[in-house]
Write a protein that holds these residues in place. Structure first.
Motif, PDB file in Angstrom:
ATOM      1  N   ASN A  21       1.088  -1.331   0.299  1.00 20.87           N
ATOM      2  CA  ASN A  21      -0.657   0.426   0.015  1.00 20.87           C
ATOM      3  C   ASN A  21       0.893   0.966  -0.006  1.00 20.87           C
ATOM      4  O   ASN A  21       0.637   2.318  -0.748  1.00 20.87           O
ATOM      5  CB  ASN A  21      -0.882   0.058   1.105  1.00 20.87           C
ATOM      6  N   LYS A  25       0.729   4.086  -3.158  1.00 19.52           N
ATOM      7  CA  LYS A  25       0.080   5.281  -2.483  1.00 19.52           C
ATOM      8  C   LYS A  25       1.425   6.386  -3.124  1.00 19.52           C
ATOM      9  O   LYS A  25       1.648   7.459  -3.775  1.00 19.52           O
ATOM     10  CB  LYS A  25       0.340   5.102  -1.176  1.00 19.52           C
ATOM     11  N   SER A  28       1.419   7.242  -6.133  1.00 20.30           N
ATOM     12  CA  SER A  28       0.523   7.909  -6.759  1.00 20.30           C
ATOM     13  C   SER A  28       0.599   9.266  -6.747  1.00 20.30           C
ATOM     14  O   SER A  28       0.465  10.605  -7.434  1.00 20.30           O
ATOM     15  CB  SER A  28      -1.126   7.804  -5.840  1.00 20.30           C
TER      16      SER A  28
END
Length: 343
Positions: A21, A25, A28
Motif C-alpha cells: 500500500n 501510494k 500516486s
C-alpha cells in the motif's frame, strides 16, 4: 526526483505488512494512475499454504481470480506493469496483459531467495526489468540487484534516547530458527543484565500448531511466547522509541537483507543481526551494527555503551522507498550497490 505524471501503472503484489500500500501510494504521489491488486486470490492461512505447497490444486480459484482482473481492466492501456513476488500468478495472465499492452514495460521484484521459491523462475522471461534483493540470485539468474527500503514513518525518531527502556528488542514472524536464536540472545542478554523484549508473531493458531508438528525448529517453540496479533508500523515505531538496539534474525539460507534492517537504521537505532552479508553494504558501520553468529551468541557490551553514529544523507536516501521506486522505474542501481561488495 522521478516523475510518473500521467503514467498508468498496473501493480500486483503479494501482501507484505502493508508495504504494498505504501508503494502504491508513493507511485500516486509521483503522479501515476495506479490500479492495484493483491497477487493472491485470498490471504487466508489456508490459501497461502495451498498456493505455496500445492498450487496446482488451487488452479481453478487462481484462474478465476485472474480472469476477473482481466475483465476489470479490459480496454485499459498501461505504461507499466509491476509485480512483486508473484507466487500465485499464472503465466496466461502475463501473456494476456502483454498481448493487450504491447508497449507496456514489465517490471519484476522479488524479496525472497529463489532457492526457497523455485516456481517463480519460470515467469522471469516475461519481464523487461527484473530485480532481486538477493545478491547471489542476481548473479545466478542475471537479475538486477536492489535491496529493500524503509518508509518515511521510520525516519523520524530522535537519535539516541536518553533513558531507553530496553537494551534489545526483537519483533518478527515465527519461522525457521528465529525462536531458537532469539532465545539464545535473550539468555545472553539476561546474563549481562540487559533489558530485552521479544515479540514473536504467527499468522494463526491452527496453522502454527500444524506447522509445529513438521518443522523441527518450531517444535521447540513455547506457544505461550507467540502472539497472533500483528503489530502495525506505528506500534513498531513506539517500541523503537524505547530501545537502544533492535535484533534482526534472517533466514539461515537468506543473504538478502530484511526490510527490518532498513527500518531500524532509518530510525537511528542500533542493529544486531545474524546476517554477515551486511558488511557488503554502504551503511555498514560496526559502531551501529553488531553482527552475531547464530551458533555462538556474543553480545559485546561496548556496543551498547556508545551512541548511534549518524549516517551519510546520500546513503540514507539510497535506502529509501523513493530510491527504490526510482531504481525500478528509471535507472537500475547495480553500479552503486555492487561497488561495496568485498566478496
Amino acid at each position: 526526483m522521478i516523475s510518473l505524471k500521467g503514467k498508468k501503472i498496473l501493480f500486483l503484489s503479494v501482501s507484505f505488512f502493508k508495504y504494498e500500500n505504501a508503494i502504491a501510494k508513493r507511485l500516486s504521489d509521483f503522479g501515476a494512475e495506479v490500479d492495484f491488486y493483491d497477487e493472491r486470490p485470498s490471504n487466508s492461512n489456508l490459501s497461502k499454504g495451498i498456493i505455496r505447497i500445492y498450487k496446482n490444486l488451487y488452479h481453478i480459484k487462481i484462474n478465476n481470480y485472474y480472469n476477473k482482473i482481466l475483465s476489470e481492466i479490459k480496454g485499459k492501456k498501461y505504461d507499466y506493469f509491476i509485480l512483486i513476488k508473484g507466487e500465485a500468478m499464472p503465466a496466461f495472465f502475463l501473456e494476456k496483459i502483454k498481448e493487450t499492452n504491447p508497449e507496456m514495460e514489465m517490471i519484476y521484484y522479488n524479496f525472497d531467495p529463489l532457492s526457497e521459491y523455485p516456481n517463480l523462475i519460470s515467469n522471469l522471461k516475461y519481464f523487461d526489468k527484473k530485480f532481486t534483493f538477493e545478491y547471489n540470485d542476481s548473479v545466478q539468474f542475471g537479475l538486477n540487484f536492489r535491496p529493500l527500503f524503509y518508509v518515511d514513518d521510520y525516519n523520524c525518531l530522535d537519535v539516541n534516547p536518553q533513558k531507553p527502556e530496553y537494551d534489545i528488542i526483537f519483533i518478527g514472524s515465527a519461522h525457521t530458527d528465529r525462536y531458537i536464536v532469539g532465545e539464545k540472545v535473550r539468555a545472553v542478554a539476561d546474563r549481562q543484565n540487559m533489558k530485552s523484549y521479544f515479540y514473536y508473531y504467527a499468522m494463526g493458531k491452527v496453522a502454527f500448531r500444524l506447522k509445529k508438528l513438521i518443522d523441527k525448529n518450531l517444535k521447540q517453540f513455547d506457544i505461550t511466547k507467540v502472539s497472533f496479533d500483528k503489530l502495525n508500523h506505528f506500534q513498531i515505531i513506539d517500541f523503537y522509541k524505547k530501545t537502544k538496539s533492535v535484533l534482526d534474525i534472517n533466514k539461515p539460507f537468506q543473504n538478502g537483507l530484511t526490510i527490518r534492517t532498513f527500518e531500524v537504521l532509518a530510525s537511528r537505532r542500533k542493529l544486531i543481526t545474524t546476517n554477515s552479508d551486511i558488511k557488503n553494504y554502504p551503511f555498514y558501520n560496526p559502531e551501529n551494527i553488531l553482527v552475531i553468529d547464530r551458533e555462538n551468541i556474543v553480545l559485546n557490551s561496548d556496543f551498547f555503551q556508545t551512541d548511534f553514529r549518524n549516517m551519510d544523507e546520500k546513503i540514507l536516501y539510497m535506502m529509501s522507498l523513493d530510491s527504490f521506486i526510482e531504481c525500478l522505474f528509471d535507472k537500475n542501481q547495480d553500479d552503486y550497490w555492487n561497488s561495496f561488495r568485498k566478496n
